[in-house]
Design a protein around this motif. Structure first.
Motif, PDB file in Angstrom:
ATOM      1  N   GLY A 253      20.358  25.832  -4.863  1.00  0.00           N
ATOM      2  CA  GLY A 253      19.537  24.982  -5.712  1.00  0.00           C
ATOM      3  C   GLY A 253      18.166  25.568  -5.982  1.00  0.00           C
ATOM      4  N   PRO A 254      17.475  24.973  -6.950  1.00  0.00           N
ATOM      5  CA  PRO A 254      16.184  25.530  -7.359  1.00  0.00           C
ATOM      6  C   PRO A 254      15.078  25.131  -6.382  1.00  0.00           C
ATOM      7  N   ASP A 255      13.989  25.894  -6.365  1.00  0.00           N
ATOM      8  CA  ASP A 255      12.843  25.511  -5.537  1.00  0.00           C
ATOM      9  C   ASP A 255      11.571  25.546  -6.387  1.00  0.00           C
ATOM     10  N   PRO A 256      11.317  24.471  -7.125  1.00  0.00           N
ATOM     11  CA  PRO A 256      10.110  24.423  -7.952  1.00  0.00           C
ATOM     12  C   PRO A 256       8.864  24.474  -7.064  1.00  0.00           C
ATOM     13  N   VAL A 257       7.851  25.208  -7.525  1.00  0.00           N
ATOM     14  CA  VAL A 257       6.625  25.389  -6.741  1.00  0.00           C
ATOM     15  C   VAL A 257       5.553  24.442  -7.279  1.00  0.00           C
ATOM     16  N   ILE A 258       4.980  23.654  -6.373  1.00  0.00           N
ATOM     17  CA  ILE A 258       3.844  22.815  -6.757  1.00  0.00           C
ATOM     18  C   ILE A 258       2.608  23.708  -6.699  1.00  0.00           C
ATOM     19  N   SER A 259       1.905  23.825  -7.804  1.00  0.00           N
ATOM     20  CA  SER A 259       0.774  24.758  -7.859  1.00  0.00           C
ATOM     21  C   SER A 259      -0.388  24.254  -6.998  1.00  0.00           C
ATOM     22  N   GLU A 260      -1.324  25.169  -6.703  1.00  0.00           N
ATOM     23  CA  GLU A 260      -2.480  24.824  -5.869  1.00  0.00           C
ATOM     24  C   GLU A 260      -3.297  23.696  -6.498  1.00  0.00           C
TER      25      GLU A 260
ATOM     26  N   LYS B   9       4.227  26.927 -15.308  1.00  0.00           N
ATOM     27  CA  LYS B   9       5.460  26.503 -15.981  1.00  0.00           C
ATOM     28  C   LYS B   9       6.674  27.278 -15.472  1.00  0.00           C
ATOM     29  N   LYS B  10       6.493  28.598 -15.313  1.00  0.00           N
ATOM     30  CA  LYS B  10       7.626  29.443 -14.896  1.00  0.00           C
ATOM     31  C   LYS B  10       8.175  29.049 -13.538  1.00  0.00           C
ATOM     32  N   GLU B  11       7.259  28.720 -12.599  1.00  0.00           N
ATOM     33  CA  GLU B  11       7.738  28.394 -11.245  1.00  0.00           C
ATOM     34  C   GLU B  11       7.999  26.901 -11.086  1.00  0.00           C
ATOM     35  N   PHE B  12       7.515  26.090 -12.030  1.00  0.00           N
ATOM     36  CA  PHE B  12       7.663  24.643 -11.863  1.00  0.00           C
ATOM     37  C   PHE B  12       8.701  24.073 -12.835  1.00  0.00           C
ATOM     38  N   CYS B  13       8.369  24.030 -14.105  1.00  0.00           N
ATOM     39  CA  CYS B  13       9.308  23.457 -15.090  1.00  0.00           C
ATOM     40  C   CYS B  13      10.612  24.245 -15.145  1.00  0.00           C
ATOM     41  N   ASP B  14      10.437  25.554 -15.360  1.00  0.00           N
ATOM     42  CA  ASP B  14      11.606  26.382 -15.681  1.00  0.00           C
ATOM     43  C   ASP B  14      12.608  26.506 -14.537  1.00  0.00           C
ATOM     44  N   ARG B  15      12.107  26.428 -13.290  1.00  0.00           N
ATOM     45  CA  ARG B  15      13.016  26.613 -12.151  1.00  0.00           C
ATOM     46  C   ARG B  15      14.207  25.647 -12.237  1.00  0.00           C
ATOM     47  N   CYS B  16      13.895  24.355 -12.347  1.00  0.00           N
ATOM     48  CA  CYS B  16      14.971  23.351 -12.380  1.00  0.00           C
ATOM     49  C   CYS B  16      15.719  23.394 -13.710  1.00  0.00           C
ATOM     50  N   HIS B  17      14.963  23.521 -14.807  1.00  0.00           N
ATOM     51  CA  HIS B  17      15.614  23.518 -16.117  1.00  0.00           C
ATOM     52  C   HIS B  17      16.597  24.667 -16.243  1.00  0.00           C
ATOM     53  N   ASP B  18      16.170  25.851 -15.773  1.00  0.00           N
ATOM     54  CA  ASP B  18      17.072  27.007 -15.853  1.00  0.00           C
ATOM     55  C   ASP B  18      18.284  26.807 -14.957  1.00  0.00           C
ATOM     56  N   TYR B  19      18.028  26.301 -13.750  1.00  0.00           N
ATOM     57  CA  TYR B  19      19.139  26.133 -12.812  1.00  0.00           C
ATOM     58  C   TYR B  19      20.207  25.215 -13.408  1.00  0.00           C
ATOM     59  N   ALA B  20      19.758  24.126 -14.023  1.00  0.00           N
ATOM     60  CA  ALA B  20      20.714  23.158 -14.575  1.00  0.00           C
ATOM     61  C   ALA B  20      21.099  23.488 -16.023  1.00  0.00           C
ATOM     62  N   SER B  21      20.631  24.653 -16.523  1.00  0.00           N
ATOM     63  CA  SER B  21      20.895  25.056 -17.911  1.00  0.00           C
ATOM     64  C   SER B  21      20.463  23.984 -18.903  1.00  0.00           C
ATOM     65  N   VAL B  22      19.287  23.440 -18.682  1.00  0.00           N
ATOM     66  CA  VAL B  22      18.731  22.478 -19.625  1.00  0.00           C
ATOM     67  C   VAL B  22      17.728  23.234 -20.490  1.00  0.00           C
TER      68      VAL B  22
END
Lengths: 340, 129
Positions: free
Chosen positions: B33-40, B101-114
């Motif tokens: 599964g994806p691991d989205p990163v919460i930014s500082e 965006k790359k580590e937060f939004c895209d992580r889950c969206h890419d994983y689920a192909s959304v």
């Protein structure tokens, strides 16, 4: 109410309760991993078994249904699609049958009018409903491939999945985008079901085996829509489960426990459908390819078809008969073709 | 007729298509599964407009409502349950804290192909073109 319908409804309700409540009693592993394997295996083995059974059935002679003028004298126009005499014609006929349900297009309904007159009317809505149902189901099926392949593969090789999803959400209504196919699928399946419930003639000939698959697919479509538009389940967790299944590298039990009961209900209905499929009328999916009344060319008057597994018959021709009995025949004064 | 060879060929193709996810997925560890990163920046702020679980389910619905509210009604202020006010803006409000965006939004969206169509119109301010 009709007993067949009642039985199917009861079956769906029982299955629904099992699929919704039982997995959450700590049986996520069975319903989320083991049962899907059993279902896929049963589906594939069952389909192979059914098709091989059909392949073994003898079809010694040409038995196409002829729906038009057959090939005859040069000045009589042949209907090359509905009464094909060549392989090309058969391929065109099969194409129209498989992709456009041509024979269903000709559906008629009989009605008694003015007291005693019977009239046959063209009835197109069964064809429209069937077409909507099958194509929306196909679209939904293709869209679901996104749960069974990794994203890189989907973007690089299986890009048609993305294209179909984009087209499906063409109107860009809401977020998550409304995908039309899901709603068309549910509407079409409910229409096909209502036909069997409301039309007395069709109801009379409907069996539990007709109601059950329709209700089951309606259940699958409804739970799917519910998850996407109302409950909004955790898609990443679900993809972890599905990818875990196809890679034989199952996801952790915590992830499986975090997913809602609606997902397990949806999955359980699908497993039921896969297991039920090979043993039901749904096998028309393979049967349409193997219908001898559709896939044979009507060339019986041009080609002599000899049953390929006819045993060799020992013949005794007149010539050899005469050779055997010539002297006795001459003695008895019978006429012979060849004198000694 | 003796079409067994054609029938068996068709069956093999069918079974191969059905089993293709298994062939392609064999030995992959994508079940993690994806691991989205919460930014500082987001961590410092501490709290989003809704609870984390709610945000996971509702963020797309909220963005849709925001868009309609801003574009159709010129109503740009969102008030949270505890009375905090936010400007309804994807690029300015959301991406201000979640500046990755790359580590937060895209992580889950890419994983689920959304493939959300946010970025058809919006740009990520951090993204250098």
């Amino acid at each position: 109410m009709n007993l067949n319908l009642l039985f199917s409804l009861a079956a769906i309700l029982v299955l629904g309760c099992v699929g919704y409540f039982v997995p959450n009693a700590g049986l996520q592993m069975f319903f989320g991993v083991i049962l899907p394997y059993i279902a896929v295996l049963t589906f594939l083995c069952g389909v192979i078994w059914r098709v091989m059974k059909w392949a073994k059935s003898p079809v010694p002679f040409r038995i196409p249904t002829t729906c038009g003028q057959q090939q005859s004298l040069p000045w009589i126009k042949q209907n090359k699609i509905d009464n094909p005499s060549t392989t090309t014609g058969v391929i065109i006929r099969m194409f129209f049958e498989i992709f456009l349900f041509r024979s269903l297009f000709r559906n008629t309904k009989a009605e008694i009018k003015d007291g005693d007159k019977i009239s046959y009317e063209w009835e197109i809505f069964l064809w429209v409903g069937a077409l909507a149902f099958h194509y929306s189901f196909l679209t939904v099926l293709v869209r679901h491939l996104r749960f069974f392949f990794e994203d890189t593969l989907l973007k690089e090789k299986l890009f048609f999945v993305g294209i179909i999803e984009t087209l499906d959400g063409f109107f860009q209504i809401g977020l998550p985008i409304v995908l039309i196919s899901g709603f068309v699928l549910l509407a079409a399946v409910l229409f096909l079901l209502s036909r069997r419930v409301l039309n007395p003639q069709v109801k009379y000939i409907s069996l539990a085996a007709d109601y059950f698959p329709l209700l089951l697919i309606a259940g699958i479509a409804a739970t799917g829509l519910w998850m996407r538009y109302i409950e909004r389940v955790d898609v990443t967790a679900i993809k972890q489960i599905t990818l875990g299944i196809v890679s034989f590298n199952w996801t952790s039990i915590d992830v499986m426990k975090s997913v809602s009961g609606t997902f397990y209900l949806h999955l359980f209905f699908i497993c039921t459908l896969l297991i039920y499929f090979p043993f039901s009328k749904l096998m028309h999916a393979a049967g349409v390819f193997l219908s001898p009344t559709r896939n044979l060319a009507n060339n019986s008057r041009m080609v002599r078809h000899i049953n390929p597994w006819n045993p060799e018959v020992k013949v005794h021709s007149y010539e050899s008969y005469e050779n055997d009995f010539r002297e006795k025949m001459i003695e008895a004064g019978l006429p012979v073709d060849k004198e000694s | 007729m003796n079409d067994k060879i054609k029938i068996i060929a068709g069956l093999i193709i069918f079974v191969a298509i059905c089993l293709s996810p298994f062939f392609m997925g064999l030995g992959s560890d994508s079940n993690k599964g994806p691991d989205p990163v919460i930014s500082e920046t987001a961590k410092k702020k501490g709290k989003c407009i809704l609870e984390k679980t709610e945000m996971a389910k509702q963020h797309m619905v909220i963005l849709d409502q925001w868009r309609n509210s801003v574009v159709r009604d010129a109503q740009r202020v969102y008030t949270t349950k505890d009375g905090k006010r936010f400007d309804m803006s994807l690029s300015n409000t959301c991406l201000d804290c979640h500046d990755n965006k790359k580590e937060f939004c895209d992580r889950c969206h890419d994983y689920a192909s959304v493939t959300p169509y946010c970025w058809d119109c919006h740009i990520n301010p951090k993204e250098v073109k």
